[in-house]
Design a protein around this motif. Structure first.
Motif, PDB file in Angstrom:
ATOM      1  N   VAL A   1     -23.781 -68.111  38.500  1.00  0.00           N
ATOM      2  CA  VAL A   1     -25.068 -67.499  38.840  1.00  0.00           C
ATOM      3  C   VAL A   1     -25.106 -67.238  40.346  1.00  0.00           C
ATOM      4  CG1 VAL A   1     -27.573 -67.729  38.816  1.00  0.00           C
ATOM      5  CG2 VAL A   1     -26.208 -68.715  36.951  1.00  0.00           C
ATOM      6  N   PRO A   2     -25.205 -65.982  40.790  1.00  0.00           N
ATOM      7  CA  PRO A   2     -25.282 -65.695  42.224  1.00  0.00           C
ATOM      8  C   PRO A   2     -26.662 -66.068  42.772  1.00  0.00           C
ATOM      9  CG  PRO A   2     -25.517 -63.661  40.968  1.00  0.00           C
ATOM     10  CD  PRO A   2     -25.230 -64.752  39.965  1.00  0.00           C
ATOM     11  N   LEU A   3     -26.677 -66.781  43.885  1.00  0.00           N
ATOM     12  CA  LEU A   3     -27.943 -67.177  44.504  1.00  0.00           C
ATOM     13  C   LEU A   3     -28.426 -66.066  45.429  1.00  0.00           C
ATOM     14  CD1 LEU A   3     -27.233 -70.941  45.310  1.00  0.00           C
ATOM     15  CD2 LEU A   3     -28.087 -69.891  43.206  1.00  0.00           C
ATOM     16  N   PHE A   4     -28.754 -64.947  44.815  1.00  0.00           N
ATOM     17  CA  PHE A   4     -29.217 -63.764  45.528  1.00  0.00           C
ATOM     18  C   PHE A   4     -30.464 -63.243  44.822  1.00  0.00           C
ATOM     19  CE2 PHE A   4     -24.885 -64.141  46.743  1.00  0.00           C
ATOM     20  CZ  PHE A   4     -24.695 -63.454  47.928  1.00  0.00           C
TER      21      PHE A   4
ATOM     22  N   GLY B   1     -11.349 -63.031  32.170  1.00  0.00           N
ATOM     23  CA  GLY B   1     -12.117 -63.704  31.129  1.00  0.00           C
ATOM     24  C   GLY B   1     -12.309 -65.178  31.434  1.00  0.00           C
ATOM     25  N   GLY B   2     -13.118 -65.829  30.600  1.00  0.00           N
ATOM     26  CA  GLY B   2     -13.339 -67.259  30.740  1.00  0.00           C
ATOM     27  C   GLY B   2     -14.525 -67.655  31.596  1.00  0.00           C
ATOM     28  N   ILE B   3     -15.037 -66.722  32.395  1.00  0.00           N
ATOM     29  CA  ILE B   3     -16.214 -66.984  33.229  1.00  0.00           C
ATOM     30  C   ILE B   3     -17.209 -65.857  33.012  1.00  0.00           C
ATOM     31  CG2 ILE B   3     -17.134 -67.270  35.555  1.00  0.00           C
ATOM     32  CD1 ILE B   3     -14.468 -68.349  36.456  1.00  0.00           C
ATOM     33  N   GLU B   4     -18.407 -66.194  32.574  1.00  0.00           N
ATOM     34  CA  GLU B   4     -19.491 -65.217  32.475  1.00  0.00           C
ATOM     35  C   GLU B   4     -20.181 -65.120  33.835  1.00  0.00           C
ATOM     36  OE1 GLU B   4     -20.029 -63.356  29.897  1.00  0.00           O
ATOM     37  OE2 GLU B   4     -18.532 -64.348  28.637  1.00  0.00           O
ATOM     38  N   TYR B   5     -20.796 -63.985  34.089  1.00  0.00           N
ATOM     39  CA  TYR B   5     -21.397 -63.743  35.400  1.00  0.00           C
ATOM     40  C   TYR B   5     -22.826 -63.233  35.224  1.00  0.00           C
ATOM     41  CZ  TYR B   5     -21.902 -61.852  40.154  1.00  0.00           C
ATOM     42  OH  TYR B   5     -22.339 -61.568  41.429  1.00  0.00           O
ATOM     43  N   ALA B   6     -23.787 -63.962  35.779  1.00  0.00           N
ATOM     44  CA  ALA B   6     -25.206 -63.648  35.586  1.00  0.00           C
ATOM     45  C   ALA B   6     -25.715 -62.660  36.625  1.00  0.00           C
ATOM     46  CB  ALA B   6     -26.021 -64.934  35.646  1.00  0.00           C
ATOM     47  N   ASP B   7     -26.900 -62.122  36.360  1.00  0.00           N
ATOM     48  CA  ASP B   7     -27.564 -61.230  37.301  1.00  0.00           C
ATOM     49  C   ASP B   7     -28.238 -62.031  38.415  1.00  0.00           C
ATOM     50  OD1 ASP B   7     -26.953 -58.900  35.902  1.00  0.00           O
ATOM     51  OD2 ASP B   7     -28.739 -59.070  34.634  1.00  0.00           O
ATOM     52  N   PRO B   8     -28.475 -61.389  39.589  1.00  0.00           N
ATOM     53  CA  PRO B   8     -29.319 -62.019  40.617  1.00  0.00           C
ATOM     54  C   PRO B   8     -30.721 -62.294  40.071  1.00  0.00           C
ATOM     55  CG  PRO B   8     -28.129 -60.134  41.503  1.00  0.00           C
ATOM     56  CD  PRO B   8     -27.948 -60.095  40.005  1.00  0.00           C
ATOM     57  N   PHE B   9     -31.542 -62.980  40.865  1.00  0.00           N
ATOM     58  CA  PHE B   9     -32.879 -63.392  40.410  1.00  0.00           C
ATOM     59  C   PHE B   9     -33.775 -62.200  40.095  1.00  0.00           C
ATOM     60  CE2 PHE B   9     -32.170 -67.138  43.502  1.00  0.00           C
ATOM     61  CZ  PHE B   9     -31.262 -67.708  42.635  1.00  0.00           C
ATOM     62  N   GLY B  10     -33.694 -61.165  40.919  1.00  0.00           N
ATOM     63  CA  GLY B  10     -34.384 -59.910  40.640  1.00  0.00           C
ATOM     64  C   GLY B  10     -35.888 -60.031  40.458  1.00  0.00           C
ATOM     65  N   GLU B  11     -36.374 -59.437  39.359  1.00  0.00           N
ATOM     66  CA  GLU B  11     -37.814 -59.350  39.116  1.00  0.00           C
ATOM     67  C   GLU B  11     -38.344 -60.505  38.276  1.00  0.00           C
ATOM     68  OE1 GLU B  11     -38.173 -55.550  37.274  1.00  0.00           O
ATOM     69  OE2 GLU B  11     -37.661 -54.425  39.090  1.00  0.00           O
ATOM     70  N   HIS B  12     -37.590 -61.568  38.151  1.00  0.00           N
ATOM     71  CA  HIS B  12     -38.013 -62.687  37.305  1.00  0.00           C
ATOM     72  C   HIS B  12     -39.411 -63.169  37.711  1.00  0.00           C
ATOM     73  CE1 HIS B  12     -38.021 -66.488  35.155  1.00  0.00           C
ATOM     74  NE2 HIS B  12     -36.887 -66.154  34.569  1.00  0.00           N
ATOM     75  N   PRO B  13     -40.313 -63.380  36.747  1.00  0.00           N
ATOM     76  CA  PRO B  13     -41.692 -63.799  37.072  1.00  0.00           C
ATOM     77  C   PRO B  13     -41.782 -65.103  37.859  1.00  0.00           C
ATOM     78  CG  PRO B  13     -41.546 -63.057  34.793  1.00  0.00           C
ATOM     79  CD  PRO B  13     -40.135 -63.125  35.299  1.00  0.00           C
ATOM     80  N   ARG B  14     -40.810 -65.994  37.676  1.00  0.00           N
ATOM     81  CA  ARG B  14     -40.871 -67.260  38.415  1.00  0.00           C
ATOM     82  C   ARG B  14     -40.637 -67.055  39.916  1.00  0.00           C
ATOM     83  NH1 ARG B  14     -43.190 -71.263  38.015  1.00  0.00           N
ATOM     84  NH2 ARG B  14     -41.659 -72.955  38.021  1.00  0.00           N
ATOM     85  N   ILE B  15     -39.995 -65.954  40.303  1.00  0.00           N
ATOM     86  CA  ILE B  15     -39.870 -65.653  41.727  1.00  0.00           C
ATOM     87  C   ILE B  15     -41.233 -65.268  42.286  1.00  0.00           C
ATOM     88  CG2 ILE B  15     -38.797 -64.136  43.432  1.00  0.00           C
ATOM     89  CD1 ILE B  15     -36.913 -66.216  42.216  1.00  0.00           C
ATOM     90  N   THR B  16     -42.007 -64.512  41.504  1.00  0.00           N
ATOM     91  CA  THR B  16     -43.388 -64.224  41.913  1.00  0.00           C
ATOM     92  C   THR B  16     -44.164 -65.514  42.086  1.00  0.00           C
ATOM     93  OG1 THR B  16     -43.277 -62.200  40.564  1.00  0.00           O
ATOM     94  CG2 THR B  16     -45.447 -62.872  41.373  1.00  0.00           C
TER      95      THR B  16
END
Length: 262
Positions: free
Chosen positions: A180-183, A203-218
């Motif tokens: 998970v990128p801390l961006f 392969g072997g490692i999944e890669y998540a999106d940055p925090f973006g528009e997530h409501p918990r950031i609000t």
């Protein structure tokens, strides 16, 4: 009657305006303050933001740097730029140490690799080995996630300091991993450098999106503004966070007109 405004400040990365705009709209609907504004800059906040900041009319402005940890800009350039605001500025801290951010990291990870004893969660930060800010932020969330999540291990790594991103593949000990990128927003690092150094194509490692528009950031922005309101009532130096003390003391340095300090 005193008017209040929230000012969201961020680097003009690939989707920064959309992300910051979404958080601003939510805060505006919550009627947290009278007005919520967004400003972004490419490289020189003092020069690029002066005009927009001079037009802010609120009596009290809660300026929130929309990033995960303190940077050179949030410590130097942004506070200097905020001297252009006519009203009283309450400079907030970056959002990275908010408990709400822990929730976002956990959700980003479990969307791709559900938490279990045989899964690893990797937090990917940037930062320099000479500056502890990103390490402290990553360590804070890693410690909380080790206690609260069901992952078998939670590791941290960084682009500019050890443990390095490129070593993650050899450091994880579980059968499944998610990084998970801390961006907050998408950047050149999140879109190019981090995936390359993680060698995602293997392969072997999944890669998540940055925090973006997530409501918990609000929620994190809202909580930081409320915290600054409370701290304003306690004017003792020990009660005022480091970043909040910068805005009244920083002033733009003389430059050659292109941002180069003279």
């Amino acid at each position: 009657m005193t008017s209040e405004s929230i000012l969201l400040i961020g680097r003009d990365t690939r989707n920064a305006r959309e992300v910051l705009g979404t958080h601003a709209d939510r805060l505006d609907r919550r009627a947290v303050v009278d007005d919520v504004e967004v400003v972004t800059y490419e490289s020189e906040p003092t020069r690029e933001l002066r005009g927009a900041l001079e037009r802010i009319s609120a009596d009290t402005v809660y300026a929130v740097p929309m990033c995960v940890a303190p940077t050179h800009d949030t410590i130097h350039g942004v506070p200097a730029a905020l001297s252009s605001v006519p009203g009283d500025v309450r400079y907030c801290e970056p959002l990275g140490r908010s408990p709400a951010v822990t929730d976002v990291i956990a959700e980003r990870g479990t969307e791709l690799v559900p938490a279990s004893d045989d899964a690893s969660l990797v937090l990917v930060g940037t930062g320099s080995s000479s500056k502890p800010y990103y390490r402290r932020t990553a360590d804070y969330h890693a410690a909380r996630l080790r206690e609260q999540s069901g992952y078998g291990e939670v590791l941290t790594c960084y682009l500019l300091q050890n443990p390095a991103v490129e070593c993650v593949r050899y450091n994880v000990t579980k059968g499944r991993s998610v990084a998970v990128p801390l961006f907050l927003t998408r950047t050149e690092a999140t879109e190019g450098r981090i995936p390359d150094e993680l060698e995602l194509a293997r392969g072997g490692i999944e890669y998540a999106d940055p925090f973006g528009e997530h409501p918990r950031i609000t929620d994190a922005v809202h909580a930081e503004v409320e915290r600054q309101r409370i701290l304003t009532l306690d004017a003792t130096p020990s009660a005022t966070p480091f970043e909040a003390r910068l805005s009244p003391t920083r002033r733009p340095a003389p430059t050659d007109g292109e941002g180069v300090q003279r």
